[in-house]
Design a protein around this motif. Structure first.
Motif, PDB file in Angstrom:
ATOM      1  N   MET A  75       1.028  -1.369   0.039  1.00  0.00           N
ATOM      2  CA  MET A  75       0.039   0.113   0.000  1.00  0.00           C
ATOM      3  C   MET A  75       0.914   1.132  -0.043  1.00  0.00           C
ATOM      4  SD  MET A  75      -3.281  -0.961   2.842  1.00  0.00           S
ATOM      5  CE  MET A  75      -4.189  -2.265   2.393  1.00  0.00           C
ATOM      6  N   ARG A  76       0.395   2.551  -0.126  1.00  0.00           N
ATOM      7  CA  ARG A  76       1.010   3.508  -0.039  1.00  0.00           C
ATOM      8  C   ARG A  76       1.679   3.812   1.305  1.00  0.00           C
ATOM      9  NH1 ARG A  76      -3.538   8.220  -1.042  1.00  0.00           N
ATOM     10  NH2 ARG A  76      -4.658   6.404   0.477  1.00  0.00           N
ATOM     11  N   PRO A  77       2.807   4.216   1.286  1.00  0.00           N
ATOM     12  CA  PRO A  77       3.855   4.377   2.752  1.00  0.00           C
ATOM     13  C   PRO A  77       3.147   5.030   3.807  1.00  0.00           C
ATOM     14  CG  PRO A  77       5.104   5.066   0.643  1.00  0.00           C
ATOM     15  CD  PRO A  77       3.656   5.026   0.344  1.00  0.00           C
ATOM     16  N   LEU A  78       2.319   5.989   3.735  1.00  0.00           N
ATOM     17  CA  LEU A  78       1.603   6.419   4.873  1.00  0.00           C
ATOM     18  C   LEU A  78       0.471   5.554   5.557  1.00  0.00           C
ATOM     19  CD1 LEU A  78       1.378   8.701   6.795  1.00  0.00           C
ATOM     20  CD2 LEU A  78      -0.455   9.674   5.233  1.00  0.00           C
ATOM     21  N   LEU A  79      -0.023   4.853   4.711  1.00  0.00           N
ATOM     22  CA  LEU A  79      -1.083   3.894   5.068  1.00  0.00           C
ATOM     23  C   LEU A  79      -0.448   2.381   5.511  1.00  0.00           C
ATOM     24  CD1 LEU A  79      -4.284   3.358   5.291  1.00  0.00           C
ATOM     25  CD2 LEU A  79      -3.983   2.292   2.947  1.00  0.00           C
ATOM     26  N   THR A  80       0.541   2.294   5.051  1.00  0.00           N
ATOM     27  CA  THR A  80       1.471   0.958   5.644  1.00  0.00           C
ATOM     28  C   THR A  80       1.774   1.360   6.948  1.00  0.00           C
ATOM     29  OG1 THR A  80       2.033   0.318   3.328  1.00  0.00           O
ATOM     30  CG2 THR A  80       3.452  -0.463   5.152  1.00  0.00           C
ATOM     31  N   THR A  81       2.536   2.392   7.267  1.00  0.00           N
ATOM     32  CA  THR A  81       3.130   2.834   8.506  1.00  0.00           C
ATOM     33  C   THR A  81       1.902   3.004   9.549  1.00  0.00           C
ATOM     34  OG1 THR A  81       4.682   4.066   7.380  1.00  0.00           O
ATOM     35  CG2 THR A  81       4.371   4.703   9.531  1.00  0.00           C
ATOM     36  N   VAL A  82       0.817   3.622   9.156  1.00  0.00           N
ATOM     37  CA  VAL A  82      -0.405   3.700  10.164  1.00  0.00           C
ATOM     38  C   VAL A  82      -1.011   2.362  10.665  1.00  0.00           C
ATOM     39  CG1 VAL A  82      -2.568   4.788  10.510  1.00  0.00           C
ATOM     40  CG2 VAL A  82      -0.916   6.285   9.487  1.00  0.00           C
ATOM     41  N   LEU A  83      -1.178   1.679   9.710  1.00  0.00           N
ATOM     42  CA  LEU A  83      -1.830   0.262   9.981  1.00  0.00           C
ATOM     43  C   LEU A  83      -0.718  -0.686  10.737  1.00  0.00           C
ATOM     44  CD1 LEU A  83      -3.615  -0.544   6.681  1.00  0.00           C
ATOM     45  CD2 LEU A  83      -4.781   0.069   8.779  1.00  0.00           C
ATOM     46  N   SER A  84       0.572  -0.578  10.162  1.00  0.00           N
ATOM     47  CA  SER A  84       1.511  -1.122  11.253  1.00  0.00           C
ATOM     48  C   SER A  84       1.558  -0.983  12.522  1.00  0.00           C
ATOM     49  CB  SER A  84       3.065  -1.293  10.517  1.00  0.00           C
ATOM     50  OG  SER A  84       2.654  -1.701   9.094  1.00  0.00           O
ATOM     51  N   LEU A  85       1.525   0.164  12.628  1.00  0.00           N
ATOM     52  CA  LEU A  85       1.771   0.894  14.058  1.00  0.00           C
ATOM     53  C   LEU A  85       0.522   0.687  14.848  1.00  0.00           C
ATOM     54  CD1 LEU A  85       3.503   2.661  15.859  1.00  0.00           C
ATOM     55  CD2 LEU A  85       2.349   4.729  15.031  1.00  0.00           C
ATOM     56  N   LEU A  86      -0.718   0.835  14.508  1.00  0.00           N
ATOM     57  CA  LEU A  86      -1.758   0.250  15.272  1.00  0.00           C
ATOM     58  C   LEU A  86      -1.785  -1.357  15.553  1.00  0.00           C
ATOM     59  CD1 LEU A  86      -4.678   2.148  13.275  1.00  0.00           C
ATOM     60  CD2 LEU A  86      -3.926   2.517  15.577  1.00  0.00           C
ATOM     61  N   ALA A  87      -1.265  -2.134  14.586  1.00  0.00           N
ATOM     62  CA  ALA A  87      -1.129  -3.633  14.633  1.00  0.00           C
ATOM     63  C   ALA A  87      -0.102  -3.871  15.967  1.00  0.00           C
ATOM     64  CB  ALA A  87      -0.615  -4.431  13.567  1.00  0.00           C
ATOM     65  N   VAL A  88       1.179  -3.171  15.892  1.00  0.00           N
ATOM     66  CA  VAL A  88       1.897  -3.235  17.028  1.00  0.00           C
ATOM     67  C   VAL A  88       1.354  -2.749  18.210  1.00  0.00           C
ATOM     68  CG1 VAL A  88       4.142  -2.545  17.935  1.00  0.00           C
ATOM     69  CG2 VAL A  88       4.023  -2.995  15.476  1.00  0.00           C
ATOM     70  N   VAL A  89       0.673  -1.744  18.578  1.00  0.00           N
ATOM     71  CA  VAL A  89       0.191  -1.286  19.727  1.00  0.00           C
ATOM     72  C   VAL A  89      -0.983  -2.381  20.037  1.00  0.00           C
ATOM     73  CG1 VAL A  89      -1.480   0.434  20.715  1.00  0.00           C
ATOM     74  CG2 VAL A  89       0.502   1.037  19.027  1.00  0.00           C
TER      75      VAL A  89
END
Length: 361
Positions: A75-89
């Motif tokens: 996906m787009r880098p920003l969306l990838t970063t947000v979703l990945s951070l939420l998953a880690v949290v």
């Protein structure tokens, strides 16, 4: 043995296999380190049960994270970063809740966790899972970059091969039409023996040009034999007006060069030295082994107008074609020069790296 366990191929050649190996090795290391650390601090044996549960939890959570990451990585880098951070949290929160419950159940049953303990567990587990995520993305982005580099190299190689083939097929076929016209004239004059001989030589020459790959390299000996065949065809047209001379050093006959590289230079000499002159002209083809190079010269004693051989829209082939083929085959490791020679004619001098071998490349 190496083949049996898959060590005979690159580690990341099978990404699925590499993931499971790294996942298992990583969490096994986590288990060992936490167990040794616990026993070093006089923990009870039930601490091992706690560590096993934490290892299984971390292993399972990271499997779920990996499944998600495989979907969002493109996906787009920003969306990838947000979703990945939420998953880690979310994973770190679940990990810390299970860990505090496990400590209170298996390690210290009198301990009652407070908010600060949950927060401390969350921070440690967030750091651990964030590191796992960074490693996951780092490896996968590296593999994507490597795949793109390999794909670019393949495309560049294919483009280079296609360009070499195109340059070979650009060779001016007007000698073919001239030869066919000469054969037609001989047939009309009922000189069947000469017509048959010319057809046989033309057939042999065309068979050679079709049999060899357009990007192949041949030995200088093979190239010279082809040039002689071509000159025999032309000599039947020009007879004594065409006087070829070969001076090939024995050390150079095994050197390799692009097939039919020299034929356009001979054709140039015939067109601009032999054809315009009533007495014809001499053509010299020489080859010398100089250091790690092979120096080849095609010279004539005509009017010196061979420079007109440069590529034009009408011919589509010329000195520029030869330069391009040399550049594709050798890069900067070659030389190409033209000059008016001491005989008053035109010379083309080519120097290429000395390469030898038993097979066409």
């Amino acid at each position: 043995m190496a083949r049996g366990i898959g060590l005979d191929r690159p580690f990341f050649d099978d990404k699925n296999r590499a993931f499971w190996i790294l996942q298992s090795v990583g969490w096994s290391g986590y288990f060992v380190l936490r167990t040794v650390s616990g026993f070093a601090n006089d923990k009870v044996w039930m601490f091992a049960v706690h560590v096993i549960l934490m290892t299984a939890t971390g292993y399972s959570l990271t499997l779920l994270m990996g499944t998600l990451f495989r979907r969002v990585i493109s996906m787009r880098p920003l969306l990838t970063t947000v979703l990945s951070l939420l998953a880690v949290v979310c994973a770190a929160s679940a990990f810390s809740i299970i860990e505090t419950w496990s400590v209170a159940t298996f390690v210290n049953q009198d301990w009652r966790p407070r908010t600060v303990e949950y927060l401390g567990g969350f921070i440690l587990n967030f750091t651990l899972l964030a590191a796992w995520s960074a490693l996951y993305y780092g490896i996968n982005y590296y593999l994507l970059l490597e795949e793109q580099i390999d794909q670019r190299e393949r495309l560049e190689s294919q483009a280079s091969t296609a360009q070499l083939a195109m340059l070979r097929y650009q060779l001016n076929p007007h000698f073919l039409f001239n030869t066919l016209n000469s054969i037609s004239t001989l047939v009309l004059l009922k000189q069947t023996e000469r017509a048959n001989a010319m057809l046989a030589r033309l057939s042999s020459f065309l068979r050679y040009t079709l049999a060899n790959e357009p990007t192949a390299k041949v030995t200088l000996a093979q190239e010279v034999e082809t040039l002689k065949l071509y000159l025999e065809i032309e000599k039947m047209r020009f007879e004594d007006r065409l006087r070829p001379h070969f001076r090939i050093e024995a050390e150079t006959i095994g050197a390799r060069l692009p097939s039919l590289l020299l034929q356009p230079l001979i054709e140039n000499a015939i067109k601009y030295a032999v054809t315009p002159s009533e007495n014809g002209a001499d053509i010299w083809i020489t080859a010398e082994h100089v250091g790690d190079k092979v120096v080849i010269e095609v010279a004539d004693n005509g009017s010196g107008e061979g420079t007109a051989f440069a590529a034009t829209p009408s011919t589509g082939v010329g000195l520029a074609n030869i330069r391009d083929r040399l550049a594709q085959a050798y890069g900067p490791d070659h030389g190409f020069a033209t000059r008016k020679n001491e005989r008053g004619g035109f010379s083309v001098i080519v120097d290429i790296p000395y390469e030898s071998g038993d097979k066409d490349s």
